[in-house]
Design an enzyme around this catalytic site. Structure first.
Site, PDB file in Angstrom:
ATOM      1  N   LYS A 164      14.667  11.121  11.498  1.00 27.92           N
ATOM      2  CA  LYS A 164      14.955  10.493  12.800  1.00 27.92           C
ATOM      3  C   LYS A 164      13.711   9.806  13.364  1.00 27.92           C
ATOM      4  O   LYS A 164      13.812   8.797  14.061  1.00 27.92           O
ATOM      5  CB  LYS A 164      15.496  11.530  13.791  1.00 27.92           C
ATOM      6  CG  LYS A 164      17.019  11.595  13.793  1.00 27.92           C
ATOM      7  CD  LYS A 164      17.590  12.391  12.661  1.00 27.92           C
ATOM      8  CE  LYS A 164      18.361  11.688  11.635  1.00 27.92           C
ATOM      9  NZ  LYS A 164      18.818  12.562  10.535  1.00 27.92           N
ATOM     10  N   GLY A 204       9.659  35.207  -0.423  1.00 26.22           N
ATOM     11  CA  GLY A 204      10.285  36.530  -0.375  1.00 26.22           C
ATOM     12  C   GLY A 204      11.222  36.709  -1.556  1.00 26.22           C
ATOM     13  O   GLY A 204      11.959  35.788  -1.912  1.00 26.22           O
ATOM     14  N   HIS A 252      29.944   5.401  35.952  1.00 25.08           N
ATOM     15  CA  HIS A 252      30.014   3.968  35.646  1.00 25.08           C
ATOM     16  C   HIS A 252      28.698   3.307  35.991  1.00 25.08           C
ATOM     17  O   HIS A 252      28.163   3.570  37.063  1.00 25.08           O
ATOM     18  CB  HIS A 252      31.133   3.307  36.441  1.00 25.08           C
ATOM     19  CG  HIS A 252      31.196   1.832  36.209  1.00 25.08           C
ATOM     20  ND1 HIS A 252      31.705   1.294  35.048  1.00 25.08           N
ATOM     21  CD2 HIS A 252      30.759   0.782  36.964  1.00 25.08           C
ATOM     22  CE1 HIS A 252      31.600  -0.025  35.101  1.00 25.08           C
ATOM     23  NE2 HIS A 252      31.027  -0.351  36.256  1.00 25.08           N
TER      24      HIS A 252
HETATM   25  P1  FAD Z   1      16.430  24.959   5.134  1.00 27.70           P
HETATM   26  O1  FAD Z   1      16.183  24.106   6.302  1.00 27.70           O
HETATM   27  O2  FAD Z   1      16.423  24.334   3.797  1.00 27.70           O
HETATM   28  O3  FAD Z   1      15.323  26.093   5.187  1.00 27.70           O
HETATM   29  C1  FAD Z   1      15.155  27.024   4.184  1.00 27.70           C
HETATM   30  C2  FAD Z   1      13.733  27.533   4.257  1.00 27.70           C
HETATM   31  O4  FAD Z   1      13.635  28.686   3.412  1.00 27.70           O
HETATM   32  C3  FAD Z   1      12.696  26.546   3.733  1.00 27.70           C
HETATM   33  O5  FAD Z   1      11.603  26.506   4.609  1.00 27.70           O
HETATM   34  C4  FAD Z   1      12.278  27.129   2.391  1.00 27.70           C
HETATM   35  O6  FAD Z   1      10.933  26.837   2.054  1.00 27.70           O
HETATM   36  C5  FAD Z   1      12.436  28.605   2.669  1.00 27.70           C
HETATM   37  N1  FAD Z   1      12.631  29.432   1.484  1.00 27.70           N
HETATM   38  C6  FAD Z   1      13.487  29.246   0.459  1.00 27.70           C
HETATM   39  N2  FAD Z   1      13.419  30.272  -0.403  1.00 27.70           N
HETATM   40  C7  FAD Z   1      12.497  31.130   0.081  1.00 27.70           C
HETATM   41  C8  FAD Z   1      12.008  32.365  -0.347  1.00 27.70           C
HETATM   42  N3  FAD Z   1      12.463  32.954  -1.441  1.00 27.70           N
HETATM   43  N4  FAD Z   1      11.053  32.964   0.405  1.00 27.70           N
HETATM   44  C9  FAD Z   1      10.583  32.368   1.542  1.00 27.70           C
HETATM   45  N5  FAD Z   1      11.042  31.212   1.994  1.00 27.70           N
HETATM   46  C10 FAD Z   1      11.986  30.597   1.281  1.00 27.70           C
HETATM   47  N6  FAD Z   1      21.282  18.145   9.291  1.00 27.70           N
HETATM   48  C11 FAD Z   1      21.660  17.863  10.562  1.00 27.70           C
HETATM   49  O7  FAD Z   1      22.388  18.664  11.147  1.00 27.70           O
HETATM   50  N7  FAD Z   1      21.260  16.722  11.182  1.00 27.70           N
HETATM   51  C12 FAD Z   1      20.471  15.813  10.570  1.00 27.70           C
HETATM   52  O8  FAD Z   1      20.125  14.798  11.163  1.00 27.70           O
HETATM   53  C13 FAD Z   1      20.060  16.075   9.250  1.00 27.70           C
HETATM   54  N8  FAD Z   1      19.275  15.196   8.608  1.00 27.70           N
HETATM   55  C14 FAD Z   1      18.870  15.478   7.333  1.00 27.70           C
HETATM   56  C15 FAD Z   1      18.097  14.536   6.672  1.00 27.70           C
HETATM   57  C16 FAD Z   1      17.697  14.767   5.379  1.00 27.70           C
HETATM   58  C17 FAD Z   1      16.844  13.745   4.670  1.00 27.70           C
HETATM   59  C18 FAD Z   1      18.058  15.986   4.735  1.00 27.70           C
HETATM   60  C19 FAD Z   1      17.600  16.282   3.351  1.00 27.70           C
HETATM   61  C20 FAD Z   1      18.834  16.922   5.387  1.00 27.70           C
HETATM   62  C21 FAD Z   1      19.261  16.666   6.695  1.00 27.70           C
HETATM   63  N9  FAD Z   1      20.072  17.563   7.371  1.00 27.70           N
HETATM   64  C22 FAD Z   1      20.490  17.279   8.644  1.00 27.70           C
HETATM   65  C23 FAD Z   1      20.506  18.833   6.761  1.00 27.70           C
HETATM   66  C24 FAD Z   1      19.627  19.967   7.285  1.00 27.70           C
HETATM   67  O9  FAD Z   1      18.278  19.689   6.978  1.00 27.70           O
HETATM   68  C25 FAD Z   1      20.053  21.280   6.629  1.00 27.70           C
HETATM   69  O10 FAD Z   1      21.431  21.481   6.815  1.00 27.70           O
HETATM   70  C26 FAD Z   1      19.304  22.438   7.256  1.00 27.70           C
HETATM   71  O11 FAD Z   1      17.919  22.279   7.094  1.00 27.70           O
HETATM   72  C27 FAD Z   1      19.743  23.762   6.631  1.00 27.70           C
HETATM   73  O12 FAD Z   1      19.046  24.803   7.231  1.00 27.70           O
HETATM   74  P2  FAD Z   1      18.753  26.152   6.446  1.00 27.70           P
HETATM   75  O13 FAD Z   1      18.020  27.018   7.413  1.00 27.70           O
HETATM   76  O14 FAD Z   1      19.978  26.661   5.838  1.00 27.70           O
HETATM   77  O15 FAD Z   1      17.797  25.757   5.238  1.00 27.70           O
HETATM   78  P1  NAI Z   2      26.202  13.330   0.642  1.00 27.65           P
HETATM   79  O1  NAI Z   2      27.076  14.378   0.125  1.00 27.65           O
HETATM   80  O2  NAI Z   2      26.256  12.977   2.087  1.00 27.65           O
HETATM   81  O3  NAI Z   2      26.429  11.974  -0.154  1.00 27.65           O
HETATM   82  C1  NAI Z   2      26.288  11.906  -1.534  1.00 27.65           C
HETATM   83  C2  NAI Z   2      26.962  10.645  -2.017  1.00 27.65           C
HETATM   84  O4  NAI Z   2      26.580  10.431  -3.363  1.00 27.65           O
HETATM   85  C3  NAI Z   2      28.472  10.736  -1.996  1.00 27.65           C
HETATM   86  O5  NAI Z   2      29.012   9.588  -1.393  1.00 27.65           O
HETATM   87  C4  NAI Z   2      28.846  10.850  -3.466  1.00 27.65           C
HETATM   88  O6  NAI Z   2      30.093  10.287  -3.769  1.00 27.65           O
HETATM   89  C5  NAI Z   2      27.725  10.079  -4.108  1.00 27.65           C
HETATM   90  N1  NAI Z   2      27.457  10.464  -5.501  1.00 27.65           N
HETATM   91  C6  NAI Z   2      27.391  11.708  -6.015  1.00 27.65           C
HETATM   92  N2  NAI Z   2      27.073  11.657  -7.334  1.00 27.65           N
HETATM   93  C7  NAI Z   2      26.930  10.345  -7.640  1.00 27.65           C
HETATM   94  C8  NAI Z   2      26.589   9.650  -8.824  1.00 27.65           C
HETATM   95  N3  NAI Z   2      26.332  10.288  -9.959  1.00 27.65           N
HETATM   96  N4  NAI Z   2      26.553   8.293  -8.786  1.00 27.65           N
HETATM   97  C9  NAI Z   2      26.801   7.619  -7.647  1.00 27.65           C
HETATM   98  N5  NAI Z   2      27.122   8.238  -6.486  1.00 27.65           N
HETATM   99  C10 NAI Z   2      27.180   9.569  -6.477  1.00 27.65           C
HETATM  100  O7  NAI Z   2      24.716  13.784   0.213  1.00 27.65           O
HETATM  101  P2  NAI Z   2      23.287  13.296   0.656  1.00 27.65           P
HETATM  102  O8  NAI Z   2      23.330  11.959   1.288  1.00 27.65           O
HETATM  103  O9  NAI Z   2      22.418  13.543  -0.503  1.00 27.65           O
HETATM  104  O10 NAI Z   2      22.924  14.323   1.787  1.00 27.65           O
HETATM  105  C11 NAI Z   2      22.983  15.709   1.525  1.00 27.65           C
HETATM  106  C12 NAI Z   2      23.429  16.445   2.721  1.00 27.65           C
HETATM  107  O11 NAI Z   2      22.378  16.540   3.666  1.00 27.65           O
HETATM  108  C13 NAI Z   2      24.564  15.796   3.496  1.00 27.65           C
HETATM  109  O12 NAI Z   2      25.809  16.058   2.933  1.00 27.65           O
HETATM  110  C14 NAI Z   2      24.422  16.455   4.814  1.00 27.65           C
HETATM  111  O13 NAI Z   2      25.024  17.707   4.757  1.00 27.65           O
HETATM  112  C15 NAI Z   2      22.931  16.599   4.961  1.00 27.65           C
HETATM  113  N6  NAI Z   2      22.397  15.499   5.762  1.00 27.65           N
HETATM  114  C16 NAI Z   2      22.817  15.374   7.046  1.00 27.65           C
HETATM  115  C17 NAI Z   2      22.369  14.351   7.834  1.00 27.65           C
HETATM  116  C18 NAI Z   2      22.891  14.235   9.190  1.00 27.65           C
HETATM  117  O14 NAI Z   2      23.527  15.169   9.667  1.00 27.65           O
HETATM  118  N7  NAI Z   2      22.676  13.128   9.873  1.00 27.65           N
HETATM  119  C19 NAI Z   2      21.401  13.387   7.348  1.00 27.65           C
HETATM  120  C20 NAI Z   2      21.061  13.573   5.957  1.00 27.65           C
HETATM  121  C21 NAI Z   2      21.532  14.613   5.223  1.00 27.65           C
END
Ligand code: FAD
Ligand code: NAI
Length: 475
Positions: free
Chosen positions: A58, A122, A454
């Site tokens: 973001k 962990g 509004h």
């Molecule tokens: P994580 O955030 O993955 O945290 C897990 C933590 O556990 C990590 O710090 C890891 O290092 C630690 N860990 C793992 N194994 C161990 C271990 N054995 N011992 C100690 N520590 C460990 N979601 C949204 O809702 N809004 C968004 O805008 C959004 N944008 C995203 C953009 C991107 C590019 C990506 C990749 C994801 C995005 N997501 C978004 C998804 C969101 O990041 C995840 O759903 C969320 O972080 C999940 O939270 P979690 O606590 O389950 O795991």
């Molecule tokens: P995604 O599941 O959103 O999208 C993956 C896309 O890749 C799908 O459209 C799928 O059809 C396509 N795909 C899969 N295999 C493929 C292949 N072999 N060739 C071509 N296309 C293929 O997954 P993404 O974008 O990697 O994000 C992972 C997750 O992270 C999201 O599902 C979401 O849960 C979380 N996320 C959330 C955000 C938010 O809330 N704004 C921002 C970014 C990630």
């Protein structure tokens, strides 16, 4: 000698750190273990979300949007901005500062709530006297025992088979957030949430962006009408999205990345790019937990098997967030973390999967909650639909951002709101009203009769509610 806790949380992402804080608020003696390291090797709690997910993406979306506004939209406001340049290194440094502020904020919250933080990995170890201990492998080795354990170890980016991430040419979300200069040509595989958000960042900064998507439909989980509207906007911006492709061999070399694929017509194609982001979904992360040693059950996707209350097959062991079933969203992980802490305290923590909002932070933003029109049809539910375009909203016109609409779906008989779908300005904020309404089982008539300020974008939600009963006032 192992340290004793009431609750041990493994993982300090949104699921884990929030569970730890809530458990501490409820009077438990809590430990939270997280292994994420910052550039200096120090702790960086907050997980994927804080370090390489929600927050940094973001930050880059904001910087790139300012750049696009300065280049393309200031003029219509009478502002002349010449020689607008993007200093990518500065943008990335700002993003890193934002991340660090969040890391530090979580460490502060741990202190404030008296959560003991352990920096390291962990893992489960079978205890000699039965049960298990949690060993922490970090700068120091620790052994912890807890009456209750919450696993919140998150997820990792899925790689294409045979094409591992090198984070230089083939990037996961991690590398995608650290690109040092605007690539001339950027390829992405997967037009899901990451593909669209990251593709938007680099397109706004001047990259020629091509997204290759395997499915024939664009954003299949999104309401069709909304997805179509969004696609139109992305096409206009020059974000090239090819649907229905089959990705073949990927070669990396001095000149960048070459991707062989067949297009929707079955024709052989190739795409040469400077960098490739692979965003094809994420896989639950249980690496290093040593789940086999204690017999923790995983499903075929590698996710920890939990029941509706987030209980695993092991007594006293819970799991939340990306490492279990359900949407991989930070707020879903947080809700589960809170609910589990409350269940441990004998309360009735609850997560309503029907009202988890989704947001895609592109421009226009896409946000929704509840069921889509295509889902309602498939479920055989009789419904009424109303929509209102931002073009007819005064605030949107004043903002100069009239793309999109609010669409509301309500039960044909009871008028209960079943889904709200938005594409347009501030959809991420507007969706909150719909979530509250659905949690309170509101009808479209309720929203239609509530006074909205509004001029505001939220009037479009009210008008969409009025449209359900075919009585919009401004369209
Ligand atoms: P994580 O955030 O993955 O945290 C897990 C933590 O556990 C990590 O710090 C890891 O290092 C630690 N860990 C793992 N194994 C161990 C271990 N054995 N011992 C100690 N520590 C460990 N979601 C949204 O809702 N809004 C968004 O805008 C959004 N944008 C995203 C953009 C991107 C590019 C990506 C990749 C994801 C995005 N997501 C978004 C998804 C969101 O990041 C995840 O759903 C969320 O972080 C999940 O939270 P979690 O606590 O389950 O795991
Ligand atoms: P995604 O599941 O959103 O999208 C993956 C896309 O890749 C799908 O459209 C799928 O059809 C396509 N795909 C899969 N295999 C493929 C292949 N072999 N060739 C071509 N296309 C293929 O997954 P993404 O974008 O990697 O994000 C992972 C997750 O992270 C999201 O599902 C979401 O849960 C979380 N996320 C959330 C955000 C938010 O809330 N704004 C921002 C970014 C990630």
């Amino acid at each position: 000698m192992s340290k004793q806790f009431d609750v041990i949380v493994i993982g300090g992402g949104p699921g884990g750190y929030i569970a730890a804080i809530r458990a501490a608020q409820l009077g438990f003696n809590v430990a939270c273990i997280d292994e994420w390291k910052n550039d200096k090797g120090g702790p960086a709690p907050g997980g994927t979300c804080t370090n390489v997910g929600c927050i940094p993406s973001k930050a880059l979306l904001q910087s790139s949007e300012h750049f696009e506004h300065a280049n393309k939209h200031f003029a219509e406001h009478g502002i002349t901005a010449t020689g607008v340049k993007m200093d990518v290194a500065k943008m990335i440094a700002r993003k890193d500062t934002v991340v660090k502020q969040n890391n530090d904020g979580i460490l502060y919250l741990f202190k404030k709530n008296k959560v003991s933080f352990f920096h390291g990995r962990g893992s489960f170890v079978k205890a000699a006297e039965g049960g298990y201990e949690i060993k922490v492998a970090g700068a120091a080795e620790e052994s912890l025992t807890g009456k209750q354990i919450i696993i919140a170890t998150g997820s990792n980016a899925r790689a294409l088979p045979g094409t591992p991430f090198d984070e230089e040419l083939v990037l996961s979300n991690d590398g995608a957030l650290r690109v040092g200069a605007v690539p001339k040509k950027l390829g992405l595989i997967g037009s899901g949430v990451i593909g669209l958000e990251m593709g938007s960042v680099w397109r706004r900064l001047g990259a020629e962006v091509t997204i290759l998507e395997g499915l024939p439909t664009f954003l299949g989980a999104v309401d069709e009408q909304i997805a179509k509207e969004a696609k139109k906007a992305f096409d206009k911006q020059g974000l090239k999205i090819e649907l229905g492709v089959k990705v073949g061999e990927i070669k990396t070399g001095k000149k960048g990345v070459s991707i062989a694929y067949t297009n929707a017509k079955g024709e052989a194609q190739s795409l040469d790019v400077d960098k490739l982001i692979v965003s094809i979904g994420r896989v639950p992360n249980t690496i290093g937990l040593n789940t086999e040693a204690v017999g923790l059950a995983l499903d075929e996707r590698g996710a920890i098997v939990v029941d509706a209350d987030c209980k695993t097959n092991l007594p006293g062991v819970w799991a939340v967030g990306d490492v279990v079933r359900g949407p991989m969203l930070a707020h879903k992980a947080e809700e589960e973390g809170v609910a589990v802490a409350e269940r441990i305290a004998g309360q009735h923590g609850h997560v309503n999967f029907n009202t988890v909002p989704w947001v895609i932070y592109t421009s226009p933003e896409i946000a929704w909650v509840g069921r889509t029109e295509q889902q309602l049809k498939a479920d055989g539910v009789k419904y009424k639909a109303g929509s209102f375009p931002f073009l007819a909203n005064g605030r949107a016109r004043a903002l100069g951002d009239t793309t999109g609409m609010v669409k509301m779906l309500a039960d044909a008989e009871t008028d209960e709101i079943l889904g709200v779908h938005i594409v347009g300005p501030q959809a991420s904020e507007l969706i909150a009203e719909a979530v509250v309404a659905m949690e309170f089982k509101a009808s479209s008539e309720d929203i239609a009769r509530i006074c909205h300020a509004h001029p505001s974008l939220s009037e479009a939600t009210k008008e969409a509610a009025l449209a359900v009963d075919k009585r919009t006032l401004n369209f």
